[in-house]
Design a protein around this motif. Structure first.
Motif, PDB file in Angstrom:
ATOM      1  N   ALA A  65       0.829  -1.205   0.000  1.00  0.00           N
ATOM      2  CA  ALA A  65       0.000   0.000   0.000  1.00  0.00           C
ATOM      3  C   ALA A  65       0.865   1.256   0.000  1.00  0.00           C
ATOM      4  CB  ALA A  65      -0.930  -0.001   1.208  1.00  0.00           C
ATOM      5  N   GLY A  66       1.951   1.224   0.763  1.00  0.00           N
ATOM      6  CA  GLY A  66       2.853   2.372   0.795  1.00  0.00           C
ATOM      7  C   GLY A  66       3.569   2.576  -0.518  1.00  0.00           C
ATOM      8  N   ARG A  67       4.003   1.481  -1.152  1.00  0.00           N
ATOM      9  CA  ARG A  67       4.654   1.599  -2.452  1.00  0.00           C
ATOM     10  C   ARG A  67       3.671   2.115  -3.506  1.00  0.00           C
ATOM     11  NH1 ARG A  67       6.841  -3.162  -0.457  1.00  0.00           N
ATOM     12  NH2 ARG A  67       5.679  -4.569  -1.850  1.00  0.00           N
ATOM     13  N   THR A  68       2.412   1.734  -3.352  1.00  0.00           N
ATOM     14  CA  THR A  68       1.387   2.268  -4.251  1.00  0.00           C
ATOM     15  C   THR A  68       1.247   3.767  -4.076  1.00  0.00           C
ATOM     16  OG1 THR A  68       0.169   0.183  -4.282  1.00  0.00           O
ATOM     17  CG2 THR A  68      -1.063   2.171  -4.854  1.00  0.00           C
ATOM     18  N   ALA A  69       1.223   4.230  -2.832  1.00  0.00           N
ATOM     19  CA  ALA A  69       1.106   5.666  -2.567  1.00  0.00           C
ATOM     20  C   ALA A  69       2.277   6.440  -3.148  1.00  0.00           C
ATOM     21  CB  ALA A  69       1.003   5.910  -1.064  1.00  0.00           C
ATOM     22  N   LEU A  70       3.466   5.846  -3.133  1.00  0.00           N
ATOM     23  CA  LEU A  70       4.670   6.541  -3.587  1.00  0.00           C
ATOM     24  C   LEU A  70       4.855   6.497  -5.098  1.00  0.00           C
ATOM     25  CD1 LEU A  70       7.195   5.346  -0.853  1.00  0.00           C
ATOM     26  CD2 LEU A  70       6.389   7.694  -1.173  1.00  0.00           C
ATOM     27  N   THR A  71       4.412   5.418  -5.761  1.00  0.00           N
ATOM     28  CA  THR A  71       4.825   5.211  -7.149  1.00  0.00           C
ATOM     29  C   THR A  71       3.703   4.864  -8.118  1.00  0.00           C
ATOM     30  OG1 THR A  71       5.293   2.845  -6.831  1.00  0.00           O
ATOM     31  CG2 THR A  71       7.077   4.384  -6.339  1.00  0.00           C
ATOM     32  N   SER A  72       2.441   4.927  -7.697  1.00  0.00           N
ATOM     33  CA  SER A  72       1.355   4.490  -8.588  1.00  0.00           C
ATOM     34  C   SER A  72       1.196   5.397  -9.806  1.00  0.00           C
ATOM     35  CB  SER A  72       0.032   4.412  -7.826  1.00  0.00           C
ATOM     36  OG  SER A  72      -0.338   5.678  -7.307  1.00  0.00           O
ATOM     37  N   THR A  73       1.773   6.587  -9.780  1.00  0.00           N
ATOM     38  CA  THR A  73       1.698   7.462 -10.951  1.00  0.00           C
ATOM     39  C   THR A  73       2.473   6.885 -12.134  1.00  0.00           C
ATOM     40  OG1 THR A  73       1.504   9.394  -9.524  1.00  0.00           O
ATOM     41  CG2 THR A  73       2.104   9.796 -11.817  1.00  0.00           C
ATOM     42  N   ILE A  74       3.551   6.174 -11.853  1.00  0.00           N
ATOM     43  CA  ILE A  74       4.395   5.680 -12.949  1.00  0.00           C
ATOM     44  C   ILE A  74       4.340   4.173 -13.120  1.00  0.00           C
ATOM     45  CG2 ILE A  74       5.958   7.650 -12.941  1.00  0.00           C
ATOM     46  CD1 ILE A  74       7.916   5.973 -11.306  1.00  0.00           C
ATOM     47  N   TYR A  75       3.892   3.446 -12.093  1.00  0.00           N
ATOM     48  CA  TYR A  75       3.773   1.995 -12.204  1.00  0.00           C
ATOM     49  C   TYR A  75       2.314   1.581 -12.082  1.00  0.00           C
ATOM     50  CZ  TYR A  75       8.788   2.108 -11.105  1.00  0.00           C
ATOM     51  OH  TYR A  75      10.137   2.371 -11.113  1.00  0.00           O
ATOM     52  N   ALA A  76       1.879   0.686 -12.944  1.00  0.00           N
ATOM     53  CA  ALA A  76       0.535   0.138 -12.821  1.00  0.00           C
ATOM     54  C   ALA A  76       0.477  -0.930 -11.734  1.00  0.00           C
ATOM     55  CB  ALA A  76       0.083  -0.452 -14.151  1.00  0.00           C
ATOM     56  N   ARG A  77       1.633  -1.556 -11.452  1.00  0.00           N
ATOM     57  CA  ARG A  77       1.697  -2.607 -10.433  1.00  0.00           C
ATOM     58  C   ARG A  77       2.812  -2.261  -9.441  1.00  0.00           C
ATOM     59  NH1 ARG A  77       1.456  -6.660 -15.529  1.00  0.00           N
ATOM     60  NH2 ARG A  77      -0.804  -6.749 -15.749  1.00  0.00           N
ATOM     61  N   PRO A  78       2.627  -1.186  -8.682  1.00  0.00           N
ATOM     62  CA  PRO A  78       3.705  -0.707  -7.800  1.00  0.00           C
ATOM     63  C   PRO A  78       4.093  -1.688  -6.716  1.00  0.00           C
ATOM     64  CG  PRO A  78       1.655   0.454  -7.366  1.00  0.00           C
ATOM     65  CD  PRO A  78       1.432  -0.328  -8.607  1.00  0.00           C
ATOM     66  N   GLY A  79       3.181  -2.590  -6.355  1.00  0.00           N
ATOM     67  CA  GLY A  79       3.520  -3.568  -5.336  1.00  0.00           C
ATOM     68  C   GLY A  79       4.640  -4.498  -5.738  1.00  0.00           C
ATOM     69  N   ARG A  80       4.917  -4.589  -7.048  1.00  0.00           N
ATOM     70  CA  ARG A  80       5.993  -5.451  -7.535  1.00  0.00           C
ATOM     71  C   ARG A  80       7.372  -4.829  -7.350  1.00  0.00           C
ATOM     72  NH1 ARG A  80       3.907  -8.149 -13.259  1.00  0.00           N
ATOM     73  NH2 ARG A  80       2.082  -9.215 -12.394  1.00  0.00           N
ATOM     74  N   ARG A  81       7.416  -3.515  -7.144  1.00  0.00           N
ATOM     75  CA  ARG A  81       8.706  -2.845  -6.975  1.00  0.00           C
ATOM     76  C   ARG A  81       9.225  -3.153  -5.581  1.00  0.00           C
ATOM     77  NH1 ARG A  81      12.530  -1.685 -10.189  1.00  0.00           N
ATOM     78  NH2 ARG A  81      13.318   0.428 -10.307  1.00  0.00           N
ATOM     79  N   SER A  82      10.502  -3.421  -5.459  1.00  0.00           N
ATOM     80  CA  SER A  82      11.064  -3.751  -4.148  1.00  0.00           C
ATOM     81  C   SER A  82      11.127  -2.506  -3.270  1.00  0.00           C
ATOM     82  CB  SER A  82      12.467  -4.337  -4.303  1.00  0.00           C
ATOM     83  OG  SER A  82      13.399  -3.318  -4.645  1.00  0.00           O
ATOM     84  N   PRO A  83      11.051  -2.685  -1.946  1.00  0.00           N
ATOM     85  CA  PRO A  83      11.168  -1.524  -1.046  1.00  0.00           C
ATOM     86  C   PRO A  83      12.452  -0.732  -1.282  1.00  0.00           C
ATOM     87  CG  PRO A  83      10.379  -3.424   0.166  1.00  0.00           C
ATOM     88  CD  PRO A  83      10.751  -3.916  -1.208  1.00  0.00           C
ATOM     89  N   GLU A  84      13.567  -1.439  -1.490  1.00  0.00           N
ATOM     90  CA  GLU A  84      14.851  -0.757  -1.688  1.00  0.00           C
ATOM     91  C   GLU A  84      14.834   0.083  -2.955  1.00  0.00           C
ATOM     92  OE1 GLU A  84      15.121  -4.254   0.819  1.00  0.00           O
ATOM     93  OE2 GLU A  84      14.455  -4.054  -1.267  1.00  0.00           O
ATOM     94  N   ALA A  85      14.211  -0.447  -4.022  1.00  0.00           N
ATOM     95  CA  ALA A  85      14.148   0.293  -5.276  1.00  0.00           C
ATOM     96  C   ALA A  85      13.290   1.540  -5.138  1.00  0.00           C
ATOM     97  CB  ALA A  85      13.596  -0.600  -6.383  1.00  0.00           C
ATOM     98  N   VAL A  86      12.181   1.437  -4.398  1.00  0.00           N
ATOM     99  CA  VAL A  86      11.290   2.598  -4.214  1.00  0.00           C
ATOM    100  C   VAL A  86      12.002   3.694  -3.433  1.00  0.00           C
ATOM    101  CG1 VAL A  86       9.183   3.379  -3.073  1.00  0.00           C
ATOM    102  CG2 VAL A  86       9.154   1.283  -4.435  1.00  0.00           C
ATOM    103  N   VAL A  87      12.722   3.322  -2.393  1.00  0.00           N
ATOM    104  CA  VAL A  87      13.483   4.322  -1.629  1.00  0.00           C
ATOM    105  C   VAL A  87      14.531   4.972  -2.525  1.00  0.00           C
ATOM    106  CG1 VAL A  87      15.110   4.673   0.270  1.00  0.00           C
ATOM    107  CG2 VAL A  87      13.103   3.207   0.600  1.00  0.00           C
ATOM    108  N   ALA A  88      15.260   4.166  -3.281  1.00  0.00           N
ATOM    109  CA  ALA A  88      16.336   4.694  -4.117  1.00  0.00           C
ATOM    110  C   ALA A  88      15.808   5.637  -5.185  1.00  0.00           C
ATOM    111  CB  ALA A  88      17.105   3.538  -4.765  1.00  0.00           C
ATOM    112  N   GLU A  89      14.683   5.309  -5.812  1.00  0.00           N
ATOM    113  CA  GLU A  89      14.200   6.189  -6.882  1.00  0.00           C
ATOM    114  C   GLU A  89      13.525   7.438  -6.315  1.00  0.00           C
ATOM    115  OE1 GLU A  89      10.278   3.485  -8.011  1.00  0.00           O
ATOM    116  OE2 GLU A  89      12.120   3.341  -9.153  1.00  0.00           O
ATOM    117  N   THR A  90      12.992   7.361  -5.108  1.00  0.00           N
ATOM    118  CA  THR A  90      12.472   8.568  -4.464  1.00  0.00           C
ATOM    119  C   THR A  90      13.613   9.533  -4.157  1.00  0.00           C
ATOM    120  OG1 THR A  90      10.643   7.314  -3.483  1.00  0.00           O
ATOM    121  CG2 THR A  90      11.133   9.462  -2.523  1.00  0.00           C
ATOM    122  N   LEU A  91      14.720   8.989  -3.661  1.00  0.00           N
ATOM    123  CA  LEU A  91      15.896   9.820  -3.402  1.00  0.00           C
ATOM    124  C   LEU A  91      16.480  10.360  -4.712  1.00  0.00           C
ATOM    125  CD1 LEU A  91      17.684   7.691  -0.646  1.00  0.00           C
ATOM    126  CD2 LEU A  91      16.363   9.796  -0.339  1.00  0.00           C
ATOM    127  N   ALA A  92      16.448   9.558  -5.779  1.00  0.00           N
ATOM    128  CA  ALA A  92      16.967  10.014  -7.073  1.00  0.00           C
ATOM    129  C   ALA A  92      16.151  11.186  -7.598  1.00  0.00           C
ATOM    130  CB  ALA A  92      16.956   8.863  -8.077  1.00  0.00           C
TER     131      ALA A  92
END
Length: 276
Positions: free
Chosen positions: A166-193
Protein backbone atom coordinates in the motif's frame (compact mmCIF):
# COMPACT_ATOMS: atom_id res chain seq x y z
CA UNK A 1 29.72 -2.94 -12.43
CA UNK A 2 29.33 0.82 -12.59
CA UNK A 3 31.84 3.00 -14.39
CA UNK A 4 32.43 6.65 -15.26
CA UNK A 5 33.41 8.21 -18.57
CA UNK A 6 34.29 11.80 -19.48
CA UNK A 7 34.24 13.36 -22.92
CA UNK A 8 33.92 16.75 -24.59
CA UNK A 9 30.78 18.34 -26.02
CA UNK A 10 30.79 21.50 -28.12
CA UNK A 11 29.23 24.67 -26.73
CA UNK A 12 29.02 28.28 -28.02
CA UNK A 13 31.93 29.11 -25.71
CA UNK A 14 34.05 26.14 -26.76
CA UNK A 15 34.27 22.46 -25.77
CA UNK A 16 33.03 21.47 -22.33
CA UNK A 17 33.89 18.34 -20.34
CA UNK A 18 30.91 16.12 -19.52
CA UNK A 19 31.00 13.15 -17.15
CA UNK A 20 28.36 10.43 -16.87
CA UNK A 21 28.04 7.23 -14.87
CA UNK A 22 26.96 4.03 -16.55
CA UNK A 23 26.92 0.26 -16.17
CA UNK A 24 27.54 -2.43 -18.78
CA UNK A 25 26.63 -6.11 -18.84
CA UNK A 26 26.09 -8.91 -21.35
CA UNK A 27 27.36 -9.62 -24.84
CA UNK A 28 26.12 -9.15 -28.37
CA UNK A 29 25.15 -6.06 -30.32
CA UNK A 30 25.26 -2.88 -28.18
CA UNK A 31 21.98 -1.78 -26.60
CA UNK A 32 21.83 1.63 -24.87
CA UNK A 33 19.05 2.19 -22.29
CA UNK A 34 17.96 5.74 -21.37
CA UNK A 35 15.70 6.55 -18.41
CA UNK A 36 13.13 9.30 -17.95
CA UNK A 37 13.21 12.61 -16.11
CA UNK A 38 13.83 12.30 -12.39
CA UNK A 39 14.72 8.63 -12.62
CA UNK A 40 18.03 6.75 -12.71
CA UNK A 41 19.51 3.85 -14.64
CA UNK A 42 18.34 1.26 -12.08
CA UNK A 43 14.80 1.62 -13.44
CA UNK A 44 15.94 -0.91 -16.09
CA UNK A 45 16.93 -3.56 -13.54
CA UNK A 46 13.77 -5.69 -14.01
CA UNK A 47 14.66 -6.38 -17.67
CA UNK A 48 18.44 -6.27 -17.48
CA UNK A 49 19.17 -9.99 -17.03
CA UNK A 50 16.89 -10.96 -19.92
CA UNK A 51 18.38 -8.38 -22.29
CA UNK A 52 21.95 -9.25 -21.32
CA UNK A 53 21.54 -12.79 -22.63
CA UNK A 54 21.44 -11.40 -26.19
CA UNK A 55 22.84 -7.86 -26.03
CA UNK A 56 25.77 -5.83 -24.71
CA UNK A 57 23.59 -3.67 -22.47
CA UNK A 58 24.65 -0.18 -21.38
CA UNK A 59 22.51 1.65 -18.82
CA UNK A 60 23.41 5.26 -18.16
CA UNK A 61 22.42 8.06 -15.79
CA UNK A 62 21.51 11.17 -17.75
CA UNK A 63 23.56 14.27 -16.80
CA UNK A 64 22.15 15.73 -13.60
CA UNK A 65 20.29 12.52 -12.72
CA UNK A 66 21.20 9.44 -10.72
CA UNK A 67 24.89 9.60 -9.91
CA UNK A 68 25.93 11.53 -13.03
CA UNK A 69 27.11 15.11 -12.35
CA UNK A 70 25.17 17.97 -13.88
CA UNK A 71 26.15 19.61 -17.13
CA UNK A 72 28.92 22.23 -16.93
CA UNK A 73 28.27 25.93 -17.51
CA UNK A 74 27.71 26.67 -21.17
CA UNK A 75 25.63 23.56 -21.88
CA UNK A 76 21.85 23.71 -21.71
CA UNK A 77 19.55 20.91 -20.59
CA UNK A 78 17.75 20.92 -23.92
CA UNK A 79 17.10 18.17 -26.44
CA UNK A 80 19.81 19.24 -28.89
CA UNK A 81 22.48 19.27 -26.18
CA UNK A 82 21.37 15.97 -24.67
CA UNK A 83 21.43 14.34 -28.10
CA UNK A 84 24.97 15.67 -28.63
CA UNK A 85 25.97 14.35 -25.19
CA UNK A 86 24.90 10.83 -26.06
CA UNK A 87 26.45 10.99 -29.49
CA UNK A 88 29.74 11.83 -27.77
CA UNK A 89 29.10 9.19 -25.11
CA UNK A 90 28.77 6.51 -27.80
CA UNK A 91 31.99 7.69 -29.42
CA UNK A 92 33.80 7.58 -26.08
CA UNK A 93 32.69 3.98 -25.50
CA UNK A 94 33.31 3.06 -29.16
CA UNK A 95 29.68 2.10 -29.66
CA UNK A 96 29.03 1.97 -33.39
CA UNK A 97 25.40 3.06 -33.78
CA UNK A 98 23.94 1.07 -30.88
CA UNK A 99 20.34 0.01 -30.63
CA UNK A 100 18.79 2.67 -28.39
CA UNK A 101 15.88 2.17 -26.01
CA UNK A 102 14.36 4.94 -23.94
CA UNK A 103 11.46 5.53 -21.58
CA UNK A 104 9.62 8.88 -21.38
CA UNK A 105 12.31 11.58 -21.76
CA UNK A 106 14.72 8.77 -22.63
CA UNK A 107 12.34 7.68 -25.39
CA UNK A 108 12.37 11.15 -26.87
CA UNK A 109 16.19 11.21 -26.77
CA UNK A 110 16.26 7.77 -28.42
CA UNK A 111 14.06 9.04 -31.25
CA UNK A 112 16.33 12.05 -31.72
CA UNK A 113 19.36 9.77 -31.91
CA UNK A 114 17.52 7.73 -34.52
CA UNK A 115 16.60 10.83 -36.48
CA UNK A 116 20.28 11.82 -36.48
CA UNK A 117 21.29 8.35 -37.77
CA UNK A 118 23.15 7.69 -34.51
CA UNK A 119 21.13 4.54 -33.67
CA UNK A 120 20.70 1.34 -35.65
CA UNK A 121 17.23 0.87 -34.16
CA UNK A 122 15.01 2.74 -31.69
CA UNK A 123 12.52 1.43 -29.16
CA UNK A 124 10.63 4.19 -27.36
CA UNK A 125 8.49 3.31 -24.33
CA UNK A 126 5.89 6.05 -23.70
CA UNK A 127 8.16 8.69 -25.26
CA UNK A 128 7.70 12.38 -24.49
CA UNK A 129 7.00 14.82 -27.30
CA UNK A 130 3.69 13.58 -28.73
CA UNK A 131 1.46 15.47 -26.32
CA UNK A 132 -1.14 18.16 -26.87
CA UNK A 133 -0.56 21.42 -24.95
CA UNK A 134 -3.11 20.38 -22.33
CA UNK A 135 -1.57 16.92 -21.96
CA UNK A 136 1.89 18.44 -21.56
CA UNK A 137 0.67 20.83 -18.86
CA UNK A 138 -0.97 17.94 -17.03
CA UNK A 139 2.16 15.77 -17.21
CA UNK A 140 4.43 18.58 -16.08
CA UNK A 141 2.09 19.37 -13.19
CA UNK A 142 2.19 15.75 -12.04
CA UNK A 143 5.98 15.63 -12.32
CA UNK A 144 6.37 18.84 -10.34
CA UNK A 145 4.06 17.48 -7.63
CA UNK A 146 6.07 14.26 -7.44
CA UNK A 147 9.29 16.23 -7.20
CA UNK A 148 7.84 18.47 -4.45
CA UNK A 149 6.73 15.48 -2.39
CA UNK A 150 10.02 13.62 -2.80
CA UNK A 151 12.04 16.62 -1.60
CA UNK A 152 9.91 17.23 1.47
CA UNK A 153 9.19 13.71 2.67
CA UNK A 154 11.62 12.65 5.43
CA UNK A 155 13.66 9.57 4.60
CA UNK A 156 12.29 7.53 7.56
CA UNK A 157 8.76 8.11 6.22
CA UNK A 158 9.78 6.97 2.71
CA UNK A 159 11.43 3.87 4.18
CA UNK A 160 8.39 3.04 6.29
CA UNK A 161 5.97 3.46 3.38
CA UNK A 162 8.13 1.37 1.07
CA UNK A 163 7.82 -1.69 3.33
CA UNK A 164 4.17 -2.29 2.40
CA UNK A 165 2.45 -2.75 -0.96
CA UNK A 166 0.00 0.00 0.00
CA UNK A 167 2.85 2.37 0.80
CA UNK A 168 4.65 1.60 -2.45
CA UNK A 169 1.39 2.27 -4.25
CA UNK A 170 1.11 5.67 -2.57
CA UNK A 171 4.67 6.54 -3.59
CA UNK A 172 4.82 5.21 -7.15
CA UNK A 173 1.36 4.49 -8.59
CA UNK A 174 1.70 7.46 -10.95
CA UNK A 175 4.39 5.68 -12.95
CA UNK A 176 3.77 2.00 -12.20
CA UNK A 177 0.53 0.14 -12.82
CA UNK A 178 1.70 -2.61 -10.43
CA UNK A 179 3.71 -0.71 -7.80
CA UNK A 180 3.52 -3.57 -5.34
CA UNK A 181 5.99 -5.45 -7.54
CA UNK A 182 8.71 -2.85 -6.97
CA UNK A 183 11.06 -3.75 -4.15
CA UNK A 184 11.17 -1.52 -1.05
CA UNK A 185 14.85 -0.76 -1.69
CA UNK A 186 14.15 0.29 -5.28
CA UNK A 187 11.29 2.60 -4.21
CA UNK A 188 13.48 4.32 -1.63
CA UNK A 189 16.34 4.69 -4.12
CA UNK A 190 14.20 6.19 -6.88
CA UNK A 191 12.47 8.57 -4.46
CA UNK A 192 15.90 9.82 -3.40
CA UNK A 193 16.97 10.01 -7.07
CA UNK A 194 13.99 12.23 -7.89
CA UNK A 195 14.63 14.46 -4.89
CA UNK A 196 18.33 14.84 -5.68
CA UNK A 197 18.16 15.26 -9.45
CA UNK A 198 20.11 18.48 -10.07
CA UNK A 199 19.07 18.55 -13.73
CA UNK A 200 15.34 18.18 -13.11
CA UNK A 201 14.16 21.80 -13.13
CA UNK A 202 16.16 22.93 -16.15
CA UNK A 203 15.25 19.80 -18.11
CA UNK A 204 11.56 20.27 -17.40
CA UNK A 205 11.68 23.94 -18.38
CA UNK A 206 13.36 23.12 -21.68
CA UNK A 207 10.62 20.60 -22.46
CA UNK A 208 7.89 23.21 -22.70
CA UNK A 209 8.60 23.82 -26.37
CA UNK A 210 9.34 20.21 -27.32
CA UNK A 211 7.20 18.47 -29.94
CA UNK A 212 8.49 15.55 -31.99
CA UNK A 213 7.32 16.18 -35.56
CA UNK A 214 9.84 14.45 -37.86
CA UNK A 215 9.63 11.07 -39.50
CA UNK A 216 12.52 8.59 -39.09
CA UNK A 217 12.37 6.77 -42.42
CA UNK A 218 15.68 4.90 -42.45
CA UNK A 219 15.84 3.44 -38.92
CA UNK A 220 13.61 0.66 -37.51
CA UNK A 221 11.40 2.25 -34.84
CA UNK A 222 9.18 0.63 -32.23
CA UNK A 223 6.86 2.75 -30.10
CA UNK A 224 5.30 0.94 -27.14
CA UNK A 225 2.72 2.34 -24.74
CA UNK A 226 1.33 0.98 -21.50
CA UNK A 227 -2.47 0.70 -21.51
CA UNK A 228 -2.50 2.10 -17.95
CA UNK A 229 -0.06 4.96 -18.44
CA UNK A 230 -1.32 7.75 -16.15
CA UNK A 231 1.35 10.30 -17.03
CA UNK A 232 1.50 10.29 -20.84
CA UNK A 233 -1.86 8.91 -21.86
CA UNK A 234 -1.89 6.08 -24.44
CA UNK A 235 -3.58 8.01 -27.26
CA UNK A 236 -0.25 9.80 -27.70
CA UNK A 237 1.02 6.57 -29.21
CA UNK A 238 -1.45 6.99 -32.07
CA UNK A 239 0.02 10.44 -32.74
CA UNK A 240 3.51 8.94 -32.73
CA UNK A 241 2.41 6.45 -35.38
CA UNK A 242 1.11 9.31 -37.55
CA UNK A 243 4.43 11.15 -37.27
CA UNK A 244 6.50 8.00 -37.88
CA UNK A 245 4.27 5.96 -40.23
CA UNK A 246 6.62 2.97 -40.54
CA UNK A 247 7.01 2.61 -36.78
CA UNK A 248 5.77 -0.55 -35.10
CA UNK A 249 3.18 0.55 -32.52
CA UNK A 250 2.85 -1.91 -29.63
CA UNK A 251 0.28 -1.91 -26.84
CA UNK A 252 1.51 -3.06 -23.42
CA UNK A 253 -1.58 -4.40 -21.61
CA UNK A 254 -1.75 -3.66 -17.91
CA UNK A 255 1.44 -1.56 -17.92
CA UNK A 256 1.98 1.95 -16.65
CA UNK A 257 4.36 4.73 -17.64
CA UNK A 258 7.47 2.72 -16.69
CA UNK A 259 6.41 -0.68 -18.05
CA UNK A 260 9.71 -2.48 -17.42
CA UNK A 261 8.62 -3.03 -13.81
CA UNK A 262 5.02 -3.97 -14.57
CA UNK A 263 5.73 -6.73 -17.13
CA UNK A 264 9.48 -7.35 -17.51
CA UNK A 265 9.11 -10.37 -19.80
CA UNK A 266 6.82 -8.55 -22.24
CA UNK A 267 8.93 -5.40 -22.31
CA UNK A 268 12.16 -7.34 -22.77
CA UNK A 269 10.59 -9.21 -25.69
CA UNK A 270 9.45 -5.95 -27.29
CA UNK A 271 12.96 -4.50 -26.91
CA UNK A 272 14.72 -7.55 -28.31
CA UNK A 273 12.26 -7.82 -31.21
CA UNK A 274 12.76 -4.13 -31.99
CA UNK A 275 16.53 -4.53 -32.02
CA UNK A 276 16.66 -7.57 -34.33
Amino acid sequence: MSATVSFQVASPAGPRDVTVDYARVGRGEPLLLLHGIGHHRQVWDPVLDILATERDVITVDLPGFGTSPGLPDGLAYDLATTTAVFGAFCEALELDRPHVVGNSLGGLIALELGRGKLARSVTALSPAGFWSPAERRYAFGVLLAMRHISRRMPLPVVERLSRSAAGRTALTSTIYARPGRRSPEAVVAETLALAGATGFDQTLRSGRAVQFLDDIPDVPVTVAWGSRDRLLIPRQGVRAKRVIPKARLVRLPGCGHCPMNDDPALVARVILDGSR
